[in-house]
Scaffold this motif. Structure first.
Motif, PDB file in Angstrom:
ATOM      1  N   GLU A 101      -7.299   1.329  -4.944  1.00  0.00           N
ATOM      2  CA  GLU A 101      -6.323   1.970  -4.060  1.00  0.00           C
ATOM      3  C   GLU A 101      -6.120   3.432  -4.446  1.00  0.00           C
ATOM      4  O   GLU A 101      -6.025   4.309  -3.583  1.00  0.00           O
ATOM      5  CB  GLU A 101      -4.984   1.227  -4.118  1.00  0.00           C
ATOM      6  CG  GLU A 101      -4.974  -0.083  -3.378  1.00  0.00           C
ATOM      7  CD  GLU A 101      -5.096   0.102  -1.873  1.00  0.00           C
ATOM      8  OE1 GLU A 101      -4.355   0.919  -1.299  1.00  0.00           O
ATOM      9  OE2 GLU A 101      -5.956  -0.565  -1.271  1.00  0.00           O
ATOM     10  N   ARG A 138       0.698   4.137  -2.857  1.00  0.00           N
ATOM     11  CA  ARG A 138       0.343   5.518  -2.522  1.00  0.00           C
ATOM     12  C   ARG A 138       1.431   6.504  -2.947  1.00  0.00           C
ATOM     13  O   ARG A 138       1.123   7.627  -3.356  1.00  0.00           O
ATOM     14  CB  ARG A 138       0.069   5.630  -1.024  1.00  0.00           C
ATOM     15  CG  ARG A 138      -1.246   4.982  -0.631  1.00  0.00           C
ATOM     16  CD  ARG A 138      -1.521   5.080   0.855  1.00  0.00           C
ATOM     17  NE  ARG A 138      -2.866   4.615   1.156  1.00  0.00           N
ATOM     18  CZ  ARG A 138      -3.386   4.593   2.382  1.00  0.00           C
ATOM     19  NH1 ARG A 138      -2.671   5.017   3.413  1.00  0.00           N
ATOM     20  NH2 ARG A 138      -4.619   4.170   2.570  1.00  0.00           N
ATOM     21  N   CYS A 181       0.821   7.095  -6.504  1.00  0.00           N
ATOM     22  CA  CYS A 181      -0.327   7.997  -6.675  1.00  0.00           C
ATOM     23  C   CYS A 181       0.102   9.444  -6.480  1.00  0.00           C
ATOM     24  O   CYS A 181      -0.228  10.321  -7.286  1.00  0.00           O
ATOM     25  CB  CYS A 181      -1.420   7.671  -5.655  1.00  0.00           C
ATOM     26  SG  CYS A 181      -2.236   6.096  -5.878  1.00  0.00           S
ATOM     27  N   ARG A 208       0.836  -1.217   0.000  1.00  0.00           N
ATOM     28  CA  ARG A 208       0.000   0.000   0.000  1.00  0.00           C
ATOM     29  C   ARG A 208       0.863   1.255   0.000  1.00  0.00           C
ATOM     30  O   ARG A 208       0.547   2.241  -0.681  1.00  0.00           O
ATOM     31  CB  ARG A 208      -0.939  -0.028   1.203  1.00  0.00           C
ATOM     32  CG  ARG A 208      -1.767   1.242   1.374  1.00  0.00           C
ATOM     33  CD  ARG A 208      -2.968   0.985   2.250  1.00  0.00           C
ATOM     34  NE  ARG A 208      -3.986   0.236   1.536  1.00  0.00           N
ATOM     35  CZ  ARG A 208      -5.013  -0.384   2.126  1.00  0.00           C
ATOM     36  NH1 ARG A 208      -5.136  -0.340   3.448  1.00  0.00           N
ATOM     37  NH2 ARG A 208      -5.899  -1.024   1.407  1.00  0.00           N
ATOM     38  N   PHE A 231      -6.995   6.647  -2.139  1.00  0.00           N
ATOM     39  CA  PHE A 231      -5.933   7.551  -1.698  1.00  0.00           C
ATOM     40  C   PHE A 231      -6.238   9.000  -2.068  1.00  0.00           C
ATOM     41  O   PHE A 231      -5.779   9.919  -1.393  1.00  0.00           O
ATOM     42  CB  PHE A 231      -4.585   7.138  -2.287  1.00  0.00           C
ATOM     43  CG  PHE A 231      -3.454   8.000  -1.788  1.00  0.00           C
ATOM     44  CD1 PHE A 231      -3.092   7.963  -0.450  1.00  0.00           C
ATOM     45  CD2 PHE A 231      -2.766   8.847  -2.639  1.00  0.00           C
ATOM     46  CE1 PHE A 231      -2.055   8.745   0.030  1.00  0.00           C
ATOM     47  CE2 PHE A 231      -1.728   9.633  -2.171  1.00  0.00           C
ATOM     48  CZ  PHE A 231      -1.371   9.581  -0.835  1.00  0.00           C
TER      49      PHE A 231
END
Length: 893
Positions: free
Chosen positions: A360, A312, A315, A308, A364
Motif C-alpha cells: 500500500e 494513506r 503514508c 486504505r 501510494f
C-alpha cells in the motif's frame, strides 16, 4: 502495587469484575458478524445487542471485556487533539437482567478509587435530569457530595443520545458518566443553567442503564429485563493514571512515536506541527494492523476503503516528517510485539499485515507523485490572478481563493486518492486558500450517494433473522458432518428472507435444522449440497450457510411440502463433498509449499474450496516463474504420494497456539478449536472437512497464477478427477494442433518453429515487394501533383489501398515537400478509405479535417480529425471521381 501501564490497567479492570462474578469474554472482531447496522465494531456492547433485548441466552449474566473499536467520523481530529483516535480499546462490564444501578455505580467507582487510587475529590458524576434513583445512589449510598453530581438533559445523559425526544425506538435508558477534574484547585462550576461540563473535566467512564423500550408514540415503556452497559476508554484512563493530559503521551503510544521520530531524525515535542504527524502515524498504523488482522483488507469500497484511507493518511504524514523510504511495515512489527499478547490474531497475521502495508505504501507513493503533477498542471493553467480576480472569490483571512479549487481538491481526493489537506497545504505554499465551501459541498454530495446506496441499516437494533430466532429461543444447530454424510434433524424454522413461515411447498426457502451433516460455508470451504426429505415432501439442498451457530439450509422444493417441526433426513452429495475435501486438504499443502518455495513471508489472504477447484490468495509481490510453479507442484505431489494421514484434533485455542498450529487469516475462533495435522508438514486450525490421508487427493495441477491486488496473488488449482479432466483436455488440444500442422504431438514445437521461420522470410519478401510497389505509386503520385502559390497539392485515388497505406504515402509526400496539402482515396470491397494531410504552414488556409469531412459526405460516410492529419470512410465507391473533383476545388489555394 497499583496498575500504571496500559496493559496493567486493562488486566486490573477485567480482574476486578471477574472477582465480582463476571465472566471474561474475548473481544469481538472489528468486522461485526450478522449486524446490518455496523461497518466496524465501535463499542463494547455491539456483540451483546441481542442479549440486551432478551433474545438468546448469554453464556453468563455478567460479562466483562476489553473490546477493539474503530471509529472514523472524527478522522480529521486525530493527532490534533488529546483524545481522538481511530482505533481504541473499550473496557466494559455488562449485566443482562442481573444487577442494576446500585451495584454498577458502586463497582465502577470502587475500581477507580480502590484499584487505581484516583482521589475522590477529583471525580464528579453526571446523571440524567429525571433519574432520581441514580442521584440517591451516588449521594446516599456512595457518599458523593451533592455539588459533585450534575443533572443534564437527554443529549448528554441518555443512550442513545436524545432518544426520549427524537428516537430511535427500542431499548434505551439514562446514563451516568464519571469525570476526572484536571483543575481540582478551581471552584466547581455552578449547576445553574449548565448544560455540559467545561473542558477541565474529562469523561473516564459511562454507565448506561437500559431500562426502557421507546414506543412509536415516544413513550418509554419499562423493559422486563433491565441491563447494564459500562464503557471506559483504556487510552483515556491510562492518561489520567499516568498524569498525562494527552492519550498520546502514555506508554500505549510512546514506543511507536519515539521510533517514528527517531527514524525521521526528529524529536517529539520540539515542533507542534511535526508532533501531529507523529501521533497520527502511531494511531493509524495501530488501526490498520487490527483491521487487516480481522480480515478488513485495503480496497476501494466499503470497509476496505476506510482501511486504505487510514493507511494513506499515515503514508502522507510520513512524507511530511521526512520519511522518504517505506516505514509502515516496521511500525506494524512494533504494534504486533506490543499488543499481540492481548490480541493473538495480530501475531497470526503479522506477515500479511507487513506485506500489505508495504505494498500500500509503495502504491501510494505513485499516487502522491501523480496527484502533485495533476495539481501543478491545474494551478499553472490559472495564470495571473488578475485574470480571474474579477470573479467571485472567497476569502480566508487575506488570502485569495482560486475559482474551482474546491472541485479540483475533491477530484484529486476522490479520483486519485490525494488527501485534501495536501492540496490545502500546496495552495497555502503558493499564497492561496482552498475553496472550502465547494469542496465540502462535493463531499456531502458523495456521502449522500453513499448513504442512498448503502446496505447498512440506520437502526441500532435492526432485526436480522438470527435475532428473531434468538428471540424465539431457537437452539443453535448441531453438526455431525465430520462423522457422516447422512443424518436426521428437526426443522426448527423455515425462513423466506427475513420472515419465518410455517410451511414451504414451492420455490426457494431456508431451513434451520436441529442436527445436520451439512457443512456450512466457512474457512473458504463452500456449503454442502444434496437432498432433504420428509414424510410429505422432498427438496434439493443447494447451499448451507452458518449464522452465529444456526445452519441455514437453502433448498428448492421438488415435491410436496416441508413444515416446521418435521423430522427430515439430510443426504449430502457424496461426490461433491469428496471432491471438496480433496481440494481443501490440497489447499493446506499448497499453503506450506508456497512458504517453502517462496519464503516464510508468504501469508494467506483468502481462499475458496469448492468441488471443482481450489483458489488460494497469498501475499507475494511478484509473478511466480515457471520454475517456481513446477517446484510448488512437485512438493505438493510428493506429500500426496506419501499418503500421510490427516489428523483432526479438538483442543483449546491456547493449546493449539502453543503447539504451533497456524490460524487461518481473517477467521474467528472460539475457546475450543479443531486442529488439522498433515504429518509434520502442515499444522493449521481448520473446522472444514478433509480426506483421510493425502493419497486420496490424487493428481494436483496449478492452473493459474495472477495478481488480484497490490502485493496479493491468486493461485487456482485442481485435484483428482477434475485435474485429470484438465490434463485430458490439454492433451486433446495438443493432438488437434498436431493434426492441423500435419505432424506428431512430440514434434509440434519443432514444426511451429519451422513455420515461424517461413513466416519471417515471407514477411521480408512482402516488405520488399511493398517497398517497391510504394515506390512506383509514389512516382505516379508525383506526376499528379499540382503547384498552387508555392505549395504542392494533390487529390487522387489508389485502387485497393487501405488507411494504413494511404497514411504512409501522404506522410512521405508531406516530408518530401515543405509545403503540401493532399487527399487520397482507396476503394476496397465497396467501401472507400479517405486520408488527408496538410503541412503546418497551410492549415490556416485549408484543414485536413475539412477535406475529409466534405469528401466523406459526398461518399455517404463520415470522418474528420486534426488540421494536419485526418481520416474517414465512405460507403459509395461509385462517386470517388466526384469526391476528387470537389477536393481539387477545396485545394485551390
Amino acid at each position: 502495587m497499583r496498575p500504571r501501564t496500559g496493559d496493567e490497567i486493562r488486566e486490573s479492570y477485567l480482574s476486578w469484575f471477574e472477582e465480582r462474578g463476571h465472566r471474561r469474554h474475548d473481544s469481538d472482531s472489528l468486522v461485526p458478524a450478522n449486524d446490518p447496522t455496523l461497518l466496524f465494531t465501535g463499542a463494547g456492547m455491539n456483540q451483546f445487542k441481542d442479549y440486551f433485548r432478551g433474545k438468546g441466552t448469554p453464556p453468563c449474566a455478567r460479562m466483562t471485556t476489553a473490546q477493539k473499536c474503530l471509529r472514523v467520523p472524527d478522522l480529521e481530529n486525530v493527532g490534533l487533539t488529546a483524545g481522538h483516535h481511530t482505533f481504541f480499546e473499550m473496557l466494559g462490564n455488562f449485566s443482562f437482567g442481573d444487577y442494576f444501578k446500585k451495584e454498577c455505580c458502586e463497582w465502577v467507582l470502587g475500581w477507580f478509587t480502590e484499584a487505581l487510587g484516583l482521589p475522590r475529590d477529583r471525580l464528579v458524576v453526571t446523571i440524567y435530569q429525571d433519574d432520581d434513583e441514580a442521584y440517591e445512589i451516588w449521594r446516599d449510598h456512595l457518599d458523593v457530595a451533592a455539588e459533585r453530581i450534575y443533572r443534564f438533559g437527554d443529549k448528554e445523559n441518555f443512550w442513545p443520545a436524545e432518544a426520549p425526544s427524537k428516537g430511535p425506538n427500542g431499548p434505551c435508558g439514562p446514563c451516568s458518566e464519571i469525570y476526572y477534574d484536571y483543575e481540582p484547585n478551581e471552584p466547581l462550576p455552578s449547576h445553574e443553567g449548565l448544560e455540559e461540563l467545561p473542558r477541565r473535566f474529562i469523561e473516564i467512564g459511562n454507565c448506561v442503564f437500559t431500562q426502557f423500550d421507546r414506543q412509536e408514540d415516544g413513550s418509554l415503556r419499562p423493559l422486563p429485563q433491565k441491563n447494564i452497559d459500562v464503557g471506559l476508554g483504556l487510552d483515556r484512563i491510562t492518561a489520567v493514571v499516568q498524569g498525562k493530559t494527552s492519550n498520546f503521551d502514555t506508554d500505549i503510544f510512546a514506543q511507536y512515536i519515539e521510533w517514528i521520530a527517531k527514524r525521521a531524525g526528529k524529536r517529539y515535542g520540539d515542533n507542534p506541527r511535526i508532533d501531529v504527524h507523529l501521533r497520527r502515524i502511531a494511531d493509524h498504523v495501530r488501526a490498520a494492523c487490527h483491521c487487516i488482522a480481522d480480515g478488513a483488507l485495503p480496497s476501494n469500497e466499503g470497509r476496505g476503503y476506510v482501511v486504505r484511507k487510514i493507511v494513506r493518511r499515515a503514508c502522507r504524514d510520513g512524507y511530511e516528517v521526512g520519511l522518504t523510504e517505506p516505514f509502515l511495515s516496521e511500525v506494524a512489527g512494533l504494534v504486533v510485539a506490543r499488543m499481540g499478547g492481548q490480541y493473538p490474531n495480530l501475531g497470526d497475521a503479522q506477515r500479511q499485515i507487513e506485506a500489505l502495508l508495504m505494498q500500500e505504501e509503495q502504491a501510494f507513493r505513485q499516487i502522491y507523485v501523480h496527484g502533485e503533477e495533476r495539481f501543478r498542471k491545474w494551478f499553472d493553467a490559472l495564470g495571473d490572478p488578475s485574470a480571474w480576480a474579477s470573479t467571485e472569490v472567497e476569502e480566508r483571512g487575506t488570502l485569495p481563493v482560486p475559482p474551482d479549487s474546491g472541485a479540483v481538491a475533491f477530484e484529486l481526493h476522490d479520483t486519485f486518492g490525494f488527501p485534501v489537506d495536501i492540496t490545502r497545504a500546496m495552495l497555502l505554499d503558493e499564497g492561496y486558500a482552498l475553496e472550502e465551501t465547494g469542496f465540502h459541498r462535493a463531499m456531502e454530495a458523495q456521502r449522500t450517494r453513499a448513504r442512498e446506496g448503502s446496505a447498512l441499516s440506520g437502526d441500532v437494533f435492526a432485526d436480522s433473522i438470527v435475532t428473531l430466532l434468538k428471540e424465539r429461543g431457537v437452539p443453535t444447530s448441531s453438526f455431525t458432518g465430520h462423522e457422516a454424510m447422512v443424518g436426521k434433524g428437526a426443522v426448527l424454522a423455515i425462513c423466506s428472507g427475513d420472515v419465518e413461515v410455517e410451511t414451504a411447498s414451492e420455490g426457494t426457502v431456508e431451513l434451520v435444522l436441529s442436527t445436520t451433516p451439512a457443512y456450512a460455508e466457512s474457512g473458504g470451504q463452500v456449503g454442502d449440497i444434496g437432498h432433504i426429505g420428509a414424510a410429505n415432501g422432498r427438496a434439493r439442498l443447494v447451499d448451507t450457510q452458518d449464522r452465529e451457530g444456526y445452519r441455514f439450509h437453502r433448498i428448492e422444493i421438488v415435491e410436496g411440502a416441508l413444515c416446521k417441526g418435521d423430522e427430515v433426513e439430510v443426504v449430502i452429495d457424496a461426490e461433491a463433498r469428496r471432491a471438496t475435501e480433496r481440494n481443501h486438504t490440497a489447499t493446506h499443502l499448497l499453503h506450506q509449499a508456497l512458504k517453502n518455495v517462496l519464503g516464510e513471508q508468504v501469508g494467506q489472504a483468502g481462499s475458496l474450496v469448492a468441488p471443482d477447484r481450489l483458489r488460494f490468495d497469498f501475499t507475494h509481490g511478484e509473478k511466480l516463474t515457471a520454475e517456481q510453479i513446477a517446484a510448488v507442484e512437485d512438493e505438493v505431489t510428493r506429500e500426496i504420494l506419501a499418503a500421510t494421514p490427516v489428523q483432526p484434533v479438538d483442543m483449546s485455542l491456547d493449546e493449539a497456539r502453543a503447539a504451533g498450529f497456524v490460524a487461518m487469516f481473517g477467521e474467528k475462533y472460539g475457546d475450543v478449536v479443531r486442529t488439522l495435522s498433515v504429518g509434520d508438514y502442515s499444522r493449521e486450525l481448520c473446522g472444514g472437512t478433509h480426506v483421510a490421508n493425502t493419497g486420496n487427493i490424487g493428481l494436483f495441477r496449478i492452473l493459474t497464477d495472477a495478481s488480484i491486488a497490490a502485493g496479493v496473488r491468486r493461485i487456482e488449482a485442481a485435484t483428482g478427477l477434475n485435474a485429470l479432466a484438465l490434463v485430458r483436455a490439454e492433451t486433446a488440444r495438443l493432438d488437434g494442433v498436431a493434426q492441423a500442422l500435419r505432424t506428431q504431438p512430440a514434434d509440434v514445437v519443432q514444426r511451429v518453429e519451422a513455420l515461424q521461420a517461413d513466416v519471417r522470410q515471407l514477411r521480408k519478401e512482402a516488405a520488399a515487394t511493398r517497398s517497391s510497389s510504394v515506390g512506383d505509386v509514389l512516382n505516379d503520385l508525383e506526376t499528379k501533383l499540382e503547384d498552387s502559390r508555392g505549395a504542392k497539392i494533390l487529390a487522387a485515388s489508389i485502387p485497393d489501398a487501405n488507411n494504413k497505406t494511404l497514411l504512409d504515402l501522404l506522410d512521405r509526400l508531406r516530408k518530401k515537400h515543405e509545403s503540401f496539402a493532399g487527399i487520397l482515396f482507396g476503394a476496397s470491397e465497396g467501401t472507400v478509405a479517405i486520408v488527408a494531410a496538410v503541412s503546418k504552414d497551410l492549415i490556416d488556409t485549408v484543414k485536413a479535417g475539412d477535406l475529409v469531412g466534405e469528401a466523406a459526405k459526398a461518399l455517404g460516410g463520415g470522418g474528420g480529425g486534426r488540421p494536419e492529419m485526418a481520416q474517414g470512410k465512405g460507403k459509395d465507391a461509385s462517386k470517388i471521381d466526384e469526391a476528387i473533383a470537389a477536393a481539387w476545388a477545396q485545394l485551390g489555394l
